[in-house]
Scaffold this motif. Structure first.
Motif, PDB file in Angstrom:
ATOM      1  N   GLY A 127       0.952  -1.168   0.187  1.00  0.00           N
ATOM      2  CA  GLY A 127      -0.005   0.174  -0.080  1.00  0.00           C
ATOM      3  C   GLY A 127       0.783   1.299   0.162  1.00  0.00           C
ATOM      4  O   GLY A 127       2.123   1.295   0.325  1.00  0.00           O
ATOM      5  N   VAL A 128      -0.046   2.466  -0.296  1.00  0.00           N
ATOM      6  CA  VAL A 128       0.825   3.652  -0.284  1.00  0.00           C
ATOM      7  C   VAL A 128      -0.461   4.598   0.631  1.00  0.00           C
ATOM      8  O   VAL A 128      -1.417   4.642  -0.090  1.00  0.00           O
ATOM      9  CB  VAL A 128       1.118   4.213  -1.689  1.00  0.00           C
ATOM     10  CG1 VAL A 128       0.285   4.099  -2.741  1.00  0.00           C
ATOM     11  CG2 VAL A 128       1.846   5.656  -1.440  1.00  0.00           C
ATOM     12  N   ASP A 147       6.338   0.459  -5.377  1.00  0.00           N
ATOM     13  CA  ASP A 147       5.701  -0.787  -6.196  1.00  0.00           C
ATOM     14  C   ASP A 147       4.508  -0.944  -5.436  1.00  0.00           C
ATOM     15  O   ASP A 147       3.774  -2.127  -5.905  1.00  0.00           O
ATOM     16  CB  ASP A 147       6.748  -2.088  -6.058  1.00  0.00           C
ATOM     17  CG  ASP A 147       7.807  -1.825  -6.848  1.00  0.00           C
ATOM     18  OD1 ASP A 147       7.859  -1.054  -8.031  1.00  0.00           O
ATOM     19  OD2 ASP A 147       8.873  -2.297  -6.372  1.00  0.00           O
ATOM     20  N   ALA A 148       3.789   0.061  -4.782  1.00  0.00           N
ATOM     21  CA  ALA A 148       2.419  -0.262  -4.184  1.00  0.00           C
ATOM     22  C   ALA A 148       1.276  -0.365  -5.163  1.00  0.00           C
ATOM     23  O   ALA A 148       1.548   0.439  -6.242  1.00  0.00           O
ATOM     24  CB  ALA A 148       2.251   1.030  -3.328  1.00  0.00           C
ATOM     25  N   THR A 149       0.465  -1.072  -4.992  1.00  0.00           N
ATOM     26  CA  THR A 149      -0.769  -1.007  -5.932  1.00  0.00           C
ATOM     27  C   THR A 149      -1.954  -0.864  -5.252  1.00  0.00           C
ATOM     28  O   THR A 149      -2.939  -0.496  -5.727  1.00  0.00           O
ATOM     29  CB  THR A 149      -0.888  -2.495  -6.522  1.00  0.00           C
ATOM     30  OG1 THR A 149      -1.128  -3.432  -5.173  1.00  0.00           O
ATOM     31  CG2 THR A 149       0.435  -2.607  -7.301  1.00  0.00           C
ATOM     32  N   VAL A 150      -1.977  -0.464  -3.891  1.00  0.00           N
ATOM     33  CA  VAL A 150      -3.157  -0.191  -3.329  1.00  0.00           C
ATOM     34  C   VAL A 150      -3.083   1.131  -2.623  1.00  0.00           C
ATOM     35  O   VAL A 150      -2.096   1.189  -1.590  1.00  0.00           O
ATOM     36  CB  VAL A 150      -3.676  -1.240  -2.085  1.00  0.00           C
ATOM     37  CG1 VAL A 150      -4.956  -0.860  -0.970  1.00  0.00           C
ATOM     38  CG2 VAL A 150      -3.910  -2.682  -2.690  1.00  0.00           C
ATOM     39  N   LEU A 151      -3.863   2.117  -2.877  1.00  0.00           N
ATOM     40  CA  LEU A 151      -3.814   3.371  -2.467  1.00  0.00           C
ATOM     41  C   LEU A 151      -4.853   3.532  -1.230  1.00  0.00           C
ATOM     42  O   LEU A 151      -6.070   3.252  -1.391  1.00  0.00           O
ATOM     43  CB  LEU A 151      -4.204   4.454  -3.628  1.00  0.00           C
ATOM     44  CG  LEU A 151      -4.343   6.019  -3.136  1.00  0.00           C
ATOM     45  CD1 LEU A 151      -2.788   6.569  -2.720  1.00  0.00           C
ATOM     46  CD2 LEU A 151      -4.846   6.674  -4.513  1.00  0.00           C
ATOM     47  N   VAL A 152      -4.326   4.032  -0.271  1.00  0.00           N
ATOM     48  CA  VAL A 152      -5.335   4.394   1.069  1.00  0.00           C
ATOM     49  C   VAL A 152      -5.380   5.862   1.388  1.00  0.00           C
ATOM     50  O   VAL A 152      -4.396   6.575   1.838  1.00  0.00           O
ATOM     51  CB  VAL A 152      -4.478   3.512   2.132  1.00  0.00           C
ATOM     52  CG1 VAL A 152      -5.518   3.522   3.401  1.00  0.00           C
ATOM     53  CG2 VAL A 152      -3.971   1.995   1.895  1.00  0.00           C
ATOM     54  N   VAL A 153      -6.663   6.227   1.363  1.00  0.00           N
ATOM     55  CA  VAL A 153      -6.977   7.425   1.460  1.00  0.00           C
ATOM     56  C   VAL A 153      -8.077   7.727   2.566  1.00  0.00           C
ATOM     57  O   VAL A 153      -8.503   6.896   3.106  1.00  0.00           O
ATOM     58  CB  VAL A 153      -7.574   8.079   0.040  1.00  0.00           C
ATOM     59  CG1 VAL A 153      -6.356   7.996  -1.102  1.00  0.00           C
ATOM     60  CG2 VAL A 153      -8.779   7.338  -0.537  1.00  0.00           C
ATOM     61  N   ASP A 188       6.361  -2.876   3.238  1.00  0.00           N
ATOM     62  CA  ASP A 188       6.138  -4.095   2.739  1.00  0.00           C
ATOM     63  C   ASP A 188       4.964  -4.906   2.968  1.00  0.00           C
ATOM     64  O   ASP A 188       5.086  -5.930   2.432  1.00  0.00           O
ATOM     65  CB  ASP A 188       7.532  -4.729   2.716  1.00  0.00           C
ATOM     66  CG  ASP A 188       7.906  -5.001   4.233  1.00  0.00           C
ATOM     67  OD1 ASP A 188       7.261  -4.537   5.116  1.00  0.00           O
ATOM     68  OD2 ASP A 188       8.621  -5.844   4.429  1.00  0.00           O
ATOM     69  N   THR A 189       4.367  -4.500   3.931  1.00  0.00           N
ATOM     70  CA  THR A 189       3.034  -5.102   4.305  1.00  0.00           C
ATOM     71  C   THR A 189       2.131  -5.356   3.145  1.00  0.00           C
ATOM     72  O   THR A 189       1.740  -4.574   2.313  1.00  0.00           O
ATOM     73  CB  THR A 189       2.018  -4.448   5.346  1.00  0.00           C
ATOM     74  OG1 THR A 189       2.934  -4.275   6.498  1.00  0.00           O
ATOM     75  CG2 THR A 189       0.821  -5.242   5.753  1.00  0.00           C
ATOM     76  N   GLU A 190       1.871  -6.816   2.823  1.00  0.00           N
ATOM     77  CA  GLU A 190       0.798  -7.064   1.854  1.00  0.00           C
ATOM     78  C   GLU A 190      -0.648  -6.954   2.315  1.00  0.00           C
ATOM     79  O   GLU A 190      -0.951  -7.323   3.100  1.00  0.00           O
ATOM     80  CB  GLU A 190       0.908  -8.602   1.524  1.00  0.00           C
ATOM     81  CG  GLU A 190       0.117  -9.190   0.544  1.00  0.00           C
ATOM     82  CD  GLU A 190       0.547 -10.582   0.003  1.00  0.00           C
ATOM     83  OE1 GLU A 190       1.538 -10.706  -0.869  1.00  0.00           O
ATOM     84  OE2 GLU A 190      -0.269 -11.287   0.431  1.00  0.00           O
ATOM     85  N   ILE A 191      -1.310  -6.015   1.364  1.00  0.00           N
ATOM     86  CA  ILE A 191      -2.607  -5.877   1.657  1.00  0.00           C
ATOM     87  C   ILE A 191      -3.760  -6.614   0.625  1.00  0.00           C
ATOM     88  O   ILE A 191      -3.163  -6.725  -0.664  1.00  0.00           O
ATOM     89  CB  ILE A 191      -2.963  -4.401   1.275  1.00  0.00           C
ATOM     90  CG1 ILE A 191      -2.098  -3.480   2.381  1.00  0.00           C
ATOM     91  CG2 ILE A 191      -4.573  -3.924   1.691  1.00  0.00           C
ATOM     92  CD1 ILE A 191      -2.392  -1.920   2.106  1.00  0.00           C
ATOM     93  N   THR A 192      -4.695  -7.329   1.156  1.00  0.00           N
ATOM     94  CA  THR A 192      -5.544  -7.978   0.402  1.00  0.00           C
ATOM     95  C   THR A 192      -6.810  -7.353   0.436  1.00  0.00           C
ATOM     96  O   THR A 192      -7.629  -7.127   1.490  1.00  0.00           O
ATOM     97  CB  THR A 192      -5.744  -9.443   0.874  1.00  0.00           C
ATOM     98  OG1 THR A 192      -4.436 -10.033   0.494  1.00  0.00           O
ATOM     99  CG2 THR A 192      -6.556 -10.294  -0.397  1.00  0.00           C
TER     100      THR A 192
END
Length: 226
Positions: free
Chosen positions: A26-27, A94-100, A165-169
Motif C-alpha cells: 500500500g501507499v 511498487d505499491a498497488t493499493v492506495l489508502v486515502v 512492505d506489508t501485503e494488503i488483500t
C-alpha cells in the motif's frame, strides 16, 4: 488483481477479467477532500492519449514547481525539488493499493485522475469515502473503490507508513480488507461490486463480446444504415 487477462469470446470479442480481489503493498495519501486537480493538474490534460500520465500524478504536491505553465513534455527542472509526498518515497514505488481519507476524488469529473493513478501502478483504492463520479471513472478502469470506517483507515495508513512492505488483500467479492493479521470490514457499492466480480466493468469489452447482439440492435434502429 484476480482473474486472468481478458479471454477471447466465442464471437471474437474480448471478455474483461473479473476483479474479485486485489493483492499488493500500500501507499498512504492523507487528507480529506483531495480533488482531481490535485491528483492530476489541469495543465497535464492536454494529451491525445493517457499514456505517460502516471508520472504526473499528484505532481504539484510532489514538487515545488515554479512554472505553473510548464508543458507536459518540458524538462522537469522542478523534479530537483521533491517534497515528502508518499508518491516520491521509493519504499512505496511498487505499491498497488492506495489508502486515502474522506471525499477522495472530488472536484471536476476528469477521467484523467484515475487514469493517472492506474498508470502510476494503483489497482485498488481503500478510503473513508469517494466522490461519486470519481468512483464511476475508477470502475470503468476496473479499479475498486472500497470504503471503511475512518478509524480503520487511519490504522491502516499508520501501519503502511511503518511497514511499507506489508501485503494488503482487498477482497472485493467478500467486502473485506486483510493486512498483517488484521481484518477490516469494508463496503463496496453493490453495482460496482457486481460489475467487477462478474467481469462486466469494461463496457467496450462487453460490447465486443456481444457483437452479434449489437449488430442486431443496430439493424433494428430506424436511424442507422442497414
Amino acid at each position: 488483481m484476480s482473474g486472468a487477462d481478458g479471454e477471447a469470446a466465442s464471437d471474437g470479442g474480448v471478455d474483461a477479467p473479473a476483479v474479485e480481489r486485489v493483492v499488493g503493498t500500500g501507499v498512504p495519501v492523507r487528507g480529506n477532500d483531495i480533488d482531481t486537480d490535485q491528483i492530476i493538474p489541469a495543465r497535464f490534460l492536454k494529451v491525445l492519449t493517457f499514456d505517460g500520465l502516471g508520472e504526473f500524478a499528484f505532481f504539484d504536491q510532489r514538487y515545488e514547481t515554479t512554472d505553473p505553465d510548464m508543458a507536459i513534455d518540458a524538462e522537469h527542472e522542478v523534479a530537483e525539488n521533491p517534497t515528502d509526498h508518499p508518491f516520491n518515497d521509493e519504499c512505496f514505488r511498487d505499491a498497488t493499493v492506495l489508502v486515502v481519507n474522506a471525499n477522495f476524488g472530488c472536484g471536476s469529473s476528469r477521467e484523467h485522475a484515475p487514469q493517472a493513478l492506474q498508470r502510476w501502478g494503483i489497482d485498488a483504492i481503500v478510503g473513508e469515502s469517494f466522490a461519486e463520479i470519481f468512483a464511476g471513472n475508477c470502475l470503468a478502469l476496473g479499479i475498486p473503490t472500497v470504503t471503511a470506517d475512518p478509524e480503520e483507515i487511519e490504522a491502516l495508513q499508520d501501519h503502511v507508513d511503518a511497514h511499507p512492505d506489508t501485503e494488503i488483500t482487498v477482497e472485493v467479492a467478500d467486502e473485506v480488507v486483510h493486512y498483517d493479521g488484521h481484518e477490516i470490514a469494508a463496503s463496496v457499492d453493490p453495482a460496482q461490486r457486481q460489475s467487477l466480480v462478474a467481469g462486466e466493468w469494461d463496457r467496450t469489452a462487453l460490447l465486443g463480446s456481444n457483437s452479434e447482439q449489437v449488430a442486431e440492435t443496430a439493424a433494428s434502429l430506424p436511424y442507422t444504415d442497414k
